[in-house]
Scaffold this motif. Structure first.
Motif, PDB file in Angstrom:
ATOM      1  N   ASP A  87      34.820  14.030 -53.021  1.00  0.00           N
ATOM      2  CA  ASP A  87      34.040  14.804 -53.994  1.00  0.00           C
ATOM      3  C   ASP A  87      33.373  13.920 -55.047  1.00  0.00           C
ATOM      4  O   ASP A  87      32.838  14.410 -56.024  1.00  0.00           O
ATOM      5  N   GLY A  88      33.422  12.604 -54.855  1.00  0.00           N
ATOM      6  CA  GLY A  88      32.781  11.687 -55.781  1.00  0.00           C
ATOM      7  C   GLY A  88      33.672  11.199 -56.906  1.00  0.00           C
ATOM      8  O   GLY A  88      33.293  10.312 -57.653  1.00  0.00           O
ATOM      9  N   THR A  89      34.884  11.761 -57.025  1.00  0.00           N
ATOM     10  CA  THR A  89      35.776  11.338 -58.110  1.00  0.00           C
ATOM     11  C   THR A  89      36.558  10.081 -57.745  1.00  0.00           C
ATOM     12  O   THR A  89      37.042   9.388 -58.623  1.00  0.00           O
ATOM     13  N   GLY A  90      36.708   9.824 -56.449  1.00  0.00           N
ATOM     14  CA  GLY A  90      37.443   8.650 -56.003  1.00  0.00           C
ATOM     15  C   GLY A  90      38.947   8.750 -56.170  1.00  0.00           C
ATOM     16  O   GLY A  90      39.644   7.750 -56.091  1.00  0.00           O
ATOM     17  N   ARG A  91      39.447   9.966 -56.400  1.00  0.00           N
ATOM     18  CA  ARG A  91      40.906  10.133 -56.527  1.00  0.00           C
ATOM     19  C   ARG A  91      41.578   9.721 -55.221  1.00  0.00           C
ATOM     20  O   ARG A  91      41.098  10.026 -54.140  1.00  0.00           O
ATOM     21  N   GLU A  92      42.715   9.040 -55.359  1.00  0.00           N
ATOM     22  CA  GLU A  92      43.449   8.559 -54.198  1.00  0.00           C
ATOM     23  C   GLU A  92      44.865   9.102 -54.194  1.00  0.00           C
ATOM     24  O   GLU A  92      45.462   9.307 -55.249  1.00  0.00           O
ATOM     25  N   GLN A  93      45.361   9.298 -52.993  1.00  0.00           N
ATOM     26  CA  GLN A  93      46.746   9.694 -52.796  1.00  0.00           C
ATOM     27  C   GLN A  93      47.295   8.802 -51.688  1.00  0.00           C
ATOM     28  O   GLN A  93      46.737   8.746 -50.590  1.00  0.00           O
ATOM     29  N   ARG A  94      48.339   8.065 -52.005  1.00  0.00           N
ATOM     30  CA  ARG A  94      48.936   7.166 -51.010  1.00  0.00           C
ATOM     31  C   ARG A  94      49.781   7.976 -50.023  1.00  0.00           C
ATOM     32  O   ARG A  94      50.454   8.921 -50.421  1.00  0.00           O
ATOM     33  N   THR A 109      54.294  13.456 -31.960  1.00  0.00           N
ATOM     34  CA  THR A 109      54.732  13.926 -33.268  1.00  0.00           C
ATOM     35  C   THR A 109      53.973  13.160 -34.345  1.00  0.00           C
ATOM     36  O   THR A 109      53.502  12.050 -34.128  1.00  0.00           O
ATOM     37  N   TRP A 110      53.864  13.804 -35.510  1.00  0.00           N
ATOM     38  CA  TRP A 110      53.176  13.201 -36.656  1.00  0.00           C
ATOM     39  C   TRP A 110      53.838  13.733 -37.903  1.00  0.00           C
ATOM     40  O   TRP A 110      53.847  14.936 -38.166  1.00  0.00           O
ATOM     41  N   THR A 111      54.423  12.830 -38.684  1.00  0.00           N
ATOM     42  CA  THR A 111      55.083  13.189 -39.927  1.00  0.00           C
ATOM     43  C   THR A 111      54.391  12.441 -41.064  1.00  0.00           C
ATOM     44  O   THR A 111      54.242  11.224 -41.003  1.00  0.00           O
ATOM     45  N   ARG A 112      53.984  13.175 -42.086  1.00  0.00           N
ATOM     46  CA  ARG A 112      53.295  12.561 -43.237  1.00  0.00           C
ATOM     47  C   ARG A 112      54.163  12.701 -44.478  1.00  0.00           C
ATOM     48  O   ARG A 112      54.759  13.742 -44.735  1.00  0.00           O
ATOM     49  N   SER A 113      54.178  11.628 -45.263  1.00  0.00           N
ATOM     50  CA  SER A 113      54.814  11.624 -46.583  1.00  0.00           C
ATOM     51  C   SER A 113      53.800  11.077 -47.566  1.00  0.00           C
ATOM     52  O   SER A 113      52.987  10.222 -47.210  1.00  0.00           O
ATOM     53  N   PHE A 114      53.855  11.562 -48.776  1.00  0.00           N
ATOM     54  CA  PHE A 114      53.031  11.000 -49.839  1.00  0.00           C
ATOM     55  C   PHE A 114      53.920  10.156 -50.721  1.00  0.00           C
ATOM     56  O   PHE A 114      55.094  10.484 -50.928  1.00  0.00           O
ATOM     57  N   THR A 115      53.375   9.072 -51.226  1.00  0.00           N
ATOM     58  CA  THR A 115      54.154   8.192 -52.095  1.00  0.00           C
ATOM     59  C   THR A 115      53.567   8.258 -53.496  1.00  0.00           C
ATOM     60  O   THR A 115      52.386   8.538 -53.688  1.00  0.00           O
ATOM     61  N   ALA A 116      54.418   7.989 -54.465  1.00  0.00           N
ATOM     62  CA  ALA A 116      53.980   8.006 -55.864  1.00  0.00           C
ATOM     63  C   ALA A 116      53.235   6.720 -56.171  1.00  0.00           C
ATOM     64  O   ALA A 116      53.581   5.648 -55.684  1.00  0.00           O
ATOM     65  N   VAL A 117      52.205   6.823 -56.965  1.00  0.00           N
ATOM     66  CA  VAL A 117      51.468   5.645 -57.411  1.00  0.00           C
ATOM     67  C   VAL A 117      52.197   5.084 -58.620  1.00  0.00           C
ATOM     68  O   VAL A 117      52.474   5.818 -59.573  1.00  0.00           O
ATOM     69  N   PRO A 118      52.523   3.771 -58.595  1.00  0.00           N
ATOM     70  CA  PRO A 118      53.258   3.198 -59.744  1.00  0.00           C
ATOM     71  C   PRO A 118      52.445   3.206 -61.014  1.00  0.00           C
ATOM     72  O   PRO A 118      51.264   3.239 -61.031  1.00  0.00           O
TER      73      PRO A 118
END
Length: 118
Positions: A87-94, A109-118
């Protein structure tokens, strides 16, 4: 690396390209018909149709996947990367994705996890 694991790694790379393009047919062609997809905060999606629905496909692309590292061994492909908003904001999610490869080389199978940005 054995041939099935190598094929699975190639399929994972293509999957991100198809996801980013909003191409449900491309995505579906890489998934085993009985694929199980586990996304954070949602019940497991079973089968191609449910897996595509879980990713809101078909729809216009809303994110881009940037792969930072991909490792493949023993029919398992692990990816670390970033999901970047389109959307042009460049927000990232690891994220960390773990895939298993079926006997046919498709993603089983496919398992996704999100990690916290330090």
């Amino acid at each position: 690396m054995d041939l099935l694991t190598a094929a699975g790694a190639d399929h994972v790379r293509l999957l991100y390209d198809y996801l980013d393009a909003g191409d449900p047919d491309g995505c579906g062609s890489l998934l085993h018909e009985a694929v199980v997809v586990e996304l954070p905060g949602r019940p497991p999606a079973r089968g191609r149709t449910e897996a595509l629905r879980a990713h809101a496909l078909p729809a216009l692309p809303r994110v881009r996947h940037a792969v930072d590292r991909l490792t493949a061994r023993d029919r398992t492909v692990t990816v670390t990367g970033r999901r970047i908003t389109a959307d042009g904001t460049g927000r990232e999610q690891r994220f960390v994705d773990v895939f298993t490869v079926g006997d046919d080389g498709l993603l089983r199978t496919w398992t996704r996890s999100f990690t916290a940005v330090p």
